[in-house]
Design a protein around this motif. Structure first.
Motif, PDB file in Angstrom:
ATOM      1  N   ASN A  26       1.022  -1.209  -0.253  1.00 15.74           N
ATOM      2  CA  ASN A  26       0.346  -0.028   0.165  1.00 15.74           C
ATOM      3  C   ASN A  26       0.227   1.442  -0.364  1.00 15.74           C
ATOM      4  N   TRP A  27       1.924   1.477   0.497  1.00 16.75           N
ATOM      5  CA  TRP A  27       2.797   2.320   0.804  1.00 16.75           C
ATOM      6  C   TRP A  27       3.723   3.293  -0.926  1.00 16.75           C
ATOM      7  N   PHE A  28       3.457   1.519  -1.779  1.00 18.86           N
ATOM      8  CA  PHE A  28       3.816   1.799  -2.607  1.00 18.86           C
ATOM      9  C   PHE A  28       2.794   2.854  -3.407  1.00 18.86           C
ATOM     10  N   TRP A  29       1.397   2.446  -3.245  1.00 18.48           N
ATOM     11  CA  TRP A  29       0.555   3.042  -3.652  1.00 18.48           C
ATOM     12  C   TRP A  29       0.026   3.996  -3.852  1.00 18.48           C
ATOM     13  N   VAL A  30       0.421   4.134  -2.496  1.00 24.55           N
ATOM     14  CA  VAL A  30       0.478   6.235  -1.918  1.00 24.55           C
ATOM     15  C   VAL A  30       1.215   6.614  -2.081  1.00 24.55           C
ATOM     16  N   LEU A  31       2.821   6.581  -2.269  1.00 23.33           N
ATOM     17  CA  LEU A  31       3.370   7.421  -3.629  1.00 23.33           C
ATOM     18  C   LEU A  31       3.108   7.877  -4.620  1.00 23.33           C
ATOM     19  N   TYR A  32       3.256   6.048  -5.103  1.00 26.39           N
ATOM     20  CA  TYR A  32       2.895   6.454  -6.616  1.00 26.39           C
ATOM     21  C   TYR A  32       2.404   6.835  -6.618  1.00 26.39           C
ATOM     22  N   TYR A  33       1.199   7.304  -6.514  1.00 27.12           N
ATOM     23  CA  TYR A  33      -0.361   8.127  -6.689  1.00 27.12           C
ATOM     24  C   TYR A  33      -0.458   9.664  -6.211  1.00 27.12           C
ATOM     25  N   LEU A  34       0.582   9.208  -5.449  1.00 32.79           N
ATOM     26  CA  LEU A  34       1.523  11.411  -5.067  1.00 32.79           C
ATOM     27  C   LEU A  34       1.257  11.673  -5.829  1.00 32.79           C
ATOM     28  N   PHE A  35       2.373  10.839  -6.662  1.00 27.61           N
ATOM     29  CA  PHE A  35       3.647  11.107  -7.715  1.00 27.61           C
ATOM     30  C   PHE A  35       2.813  11.768  -8.834  1.00 27.61           C
TER      31      PHE A  35
END
Length: 109
Positions: A8-17
């Motif tokens: 989940n942390w990856f998806w949060v960072l990716y979509y925040l980017f």
């Protein structure tokens, strides 16, 4: 039946980017700075997640999105090349944007 997925942390960072890129690029287009590159960035920011999601739906069980993307890239799938090149473009766009800001803020001695 569960499919593997990235943390989940990856998806949060990716979509925040992606969201930060979209907002920044729209702001730049409105201010009429590096307009053409920013319009391309907007197009990539909107289309990359859609294309990635559509093409990840049919992945095999036990394979996460990254593994699926890489396997499809090795098979020469155009959508996977689009995703990789689009993300590389967005990273390059940020580098150019930040360099432009840095050069604008430097004082000539």
């Amino acid at each position: 039946m569960y499919w593997e997925t990235l943390p989940n942390w990856f998806w949060v960072l990716y979509y925040l980017f992606l969201l930060t890129t979209l907002v920044t690029a729209v702001f730049i287009v409105i201010r009429k700075k590096i307009r053409s590159l920013s319009m391309v960035a907007i197009a990539f920011t909107v289309t990359i997640p859609i294309i990635g999601l559509i093409n990840s739906i049919g992945r095999a069980e036990g394979i996460n999105e990254y593994e699926h993307l890489i396997s499809q890239l090795q098979q020469g799938e155009i959508w996977s090349m689009y995703i990789i090149l689009g993300n590389l473009f967005l990273l390059l766009w940020w580098v150019l944007f930040l360099l432009k800001i840095k050069s604008k803020n430097q004082v000539i001695v």
